[in-house]
Design an enzyme around this catalytic site. Structure first.
Site, PDB file in Angstrom:
ATOM      1  N   ASP A 209      41.168  43.927  45.930  1.00 40.00           N
ATOM      2  CA  ASP A 209      41.720  43.265  44.750  1.00 40.00           C
ATOM      3  C   ASP A 209      43.229  43.059  44.923  1.00 40.00           C
ATOM      4  OD1 ASP A 209      40.594  43.047  41.551  1.00 40.00           O
ATOM      5  OD2 ASP A 209      42.748  42.900  41.911  1.00 40.00           O
ATOM      6  N   ILE A 210      43.695  41.877  44.566  1.00 41.75           N
ATOM      7  CA  ILE A 210      45.107  41.527  44.762  1.00 41.75           C
ATOM      8  C   ILE A 210      46.013  42.205  43.728  1.00 41.75           C
ATOM      9  CG2 ILE A 210      45.242  39.462  43.317  1.00 41.75           C
ATOM     10  CD1 ILE A 210      46.537  38.030  45.697  1.00 41.75           C
TER      11      ILE A 210
ATOM     12  N   GLN B 240      36.084  39.599  31.495  1.00 42.70           N
ATOM     13  CA  GLN B 240      35.934  38.758  32.692  1.00 42.70           C
ATOM     14  C   GLN B 240      36.973  37.653  32.674  1.00 42.70           C
ATOM     15  OE1 GLN B 240      32.104  36.807  33.172  1.00 42.70           O
ATOM     16  NE2 GLN B 240      32.529  36.263  35.300  1.00 42.70           N
ATOM     17  N   VAL B 241      37.747  37.574  33.746  1.00 38.43           N
ATOM     18  CA  VAL B 241      38.765  36.528  33.881  1.00 38.43           C
ATOM     19  C   VAL B 241      38.314  35.489  34.910  1.00 38.43           C
ATOM     20  CG1 VAL B 241      41.141  36.050  34.604  1.00 38.43           C
ATOM     21  CG2 VAL B 241      40.645  38.075  33.206  1.00 38.43           C
TER      22      VAL B 241
ATOM     23  N   HIS C  28      33.634  45.462  40.421  1.00 38.33           N
ATOM     24  CA  HIS C  28      34.836  46.179  40.836  1.00 38.33           C
ATOM     25  C   HIS C  28      34.424  47.570  41.317  1.00 38.33           C
ATOM     26  CE1 HIS C  28      37.747  43.525  38.581  1.00 38.33           C
ATOM     27  NE2 HIS C  28      36.679  43.310  37.833  1.00 38.33           N
TER      28      HIS C  28
ATOM     29  N   ASN D 110      32.551  43.125  34.644  1.00 39.27           N
ATOM     30  CA  ASN D 110      32.959  42.516  33.380  1.00 39.27           C
ATOM     31  C   ASN D 110      32.213  41.195  33.240  1.00 39.27           C
ATOM     32  OD1 ASN D 110      34.767  44.660  33.131  1.00 39.27           O
ATOM     33  ND2 ASN D 110      36.429  43.530  34.110  1.00 39.27           N
TER      34      ASN D 110
ATOM     35  N   HIS E  58      31.250  39.320  39.728  1.00 39.93           N
ATOM     36  CA  HIS E  58      31.833  40.274  40.666  1.00 39.93           C
ATOM     37  C   HIS E  58      31.744  41.686  40.119  1.00 39.93           C
ATOM     38  CE1 HIS E  58      34.986  38.759  37.970  1.00 39.93           C
ATOM     39  NE2 HIS E  58      35.516  39.971  38.036  1.00 39.93           N
TER      40      HIS E  58
HETATM   41  P1  AMP Z   1      37.837  40.285  36.026  1.00 37.39           P
HETATM   42  O1  AMP Z   1      38.855  40.599  34.979  1.00 37.39           O
HETATM   43  O2  AMP Z   1      36.655  41.239  35.979  1.00 37.39           O
HETATM   44  O3  AMP Z   1      37.415  38.837  36.024  1.00 37.39           O
HETATM   45  O4  AMP Z   1      38.548  40.605  37.402  1.00 37.39           O
HETATM   46  C1  AMP Z   1      39.015  39.644  38.295  1.00 37.39           C
HETATM   47  C2  AMP Z   1      39.699  40.410  39.383  1.00 37.39           C
HETATM   48  O5  AMP Z   1      39.942  39.526  40.462  1.00 37.39           O
HETATM   49  C3  AMP Z   1      41.065  40.985  38.962  1.00 37.39           C
HETATM   50  O6  AMP Z   1      41.066  42.385  39.187  1.00 37.39           O
HETATM   51  C4  AMP Z   1      42.052  40.257  39.867  1.00 37.39           C
HETATM   52  O7  AMP Z   1      43.133  41.056  40.260  1.00 37.39           O
HETATM   53  C5  AMP Z   1      41.180  39.859  41.040  1.00 37.39           C
HETATM   54  N1  AMP Z   1      41.649  38.691  41.770  1.00 37.39           N
HETATM   55  C6  AMP Z   1      41.976  37.483  41.261  1.00 37.39           C
HETATM   56  N2  AMP Z   1      42.356  36.642  42.246  1.00 37.39           N
HETATM   57  C7  AMP Z   1      42.264  37.342  43.402  1.00 37.39           C
HETATM   58  C8  AMP Z   1      42.521  37.032  44.764  1.00 37.39           C
HETATM   59  N3  AMP Z   1      42.971  35.818  45.147  1.00 37.39           N
HETATM   60  N4  AMP Z   1      42.323  37.984  45.705  1.00 37.39           N
HETATM   61  C9  AMP Z   1      41.880  39.215  45.333  1.00 37.39           C
HETATM   62  N5  AMP Z   1      41.603  39.559  44.065  1.00 37.39           N
HETATM   63  C10 AMP Z   1      41.808  38.641  43.107  1.00 37.39           C
END
Ligand code: AMP
Ligand code: ZN
Length: 138
Positions: free
Chosen positions: A32-33, A95-96, A103, A88, A101
């Site tokens: 995760d970034i 969920q964003v 975690h 999420n 996915h």
């Molecule tokens: P969610 O809130 O469950 O949708 O989590 C999305 C996750 O994706 C977050 O923890 C972000 O930090 C991660 N994320 C978004 N863009 C990237 C990326 N380019 N590389 C790695 N992780 C990412």
């Protein structure tokens, strides 16, 4: 199979960089970034689907096979004391990124992340009725 503008589909296609830790025909995992803790890993199906319910049993099984194994590995590499596995599902659940996915979040007693769900004790009759409704819907 993949979506043009989806950020995780772009990672699958190699159009944006990621720190990959595992890949097979169906599943990709990368760091995760914006990690919640050291070793925070994201596990995705290598096809575009927004919600868990959009994946069929075979895809869910493919994810499940990887998550258990990879959790154990990541926890071991970073010497964590435990871990959370989170999915999420939907904006209301946090969920964003609209690509399914999981975690894997390594945990330590000292990590300061806490665990803050405010559970309430259940009414026994309500639980009985709810379990019946869910079984009836299967
Ligand atoms: P969610 O809130 O469950 O949708 O989590 C999305 C996750 O994706 C977050 O923890 C972000 O930090 C991660 N994320 C978004 N863009 C990237 C990326 N380019 N590389 C790695 N992780 C990412
Ligand atoms: Zn996607």
């Amino acid at each position: 199979m993949l979506a043009e503008s989806c950020i995780f589909c772009k990672i699958i296609r190699g159009e944006i960089p990621s720190q990959k830790v595992f890949e097979n025909d169906e599943v990709l995992a990368f760091l995760d970034i914006n990690p919640l803790s050291t070793g925070h890993t994201v596990v995705i199906p290598k096809r575009h689907a927004e919600r868990l319910a959009d994946l069929d049993e075979d895809w869910n099984a493919a994810l499940g096979r990887v998550i258990g194994r990879l959790s154990k590995l990541v926890v071991s590499v970073v010497a964590a004391e435990g871990h959370n596995v989170l999915q999420n599902d939907g904006a209301v659940a946090g969920q964003v990124v609209p690509h399914v996915h999981y975690h894997i979040v390594p945990r330590w007693a000292s990590d300061g992340l806490g665990y803050r769900w405010n559970a309430k004790s259940a009414n026994a009759d309500e639980l009985t009725q709810l379990a019946q409704r869910i079984r009836a819907a299967l």
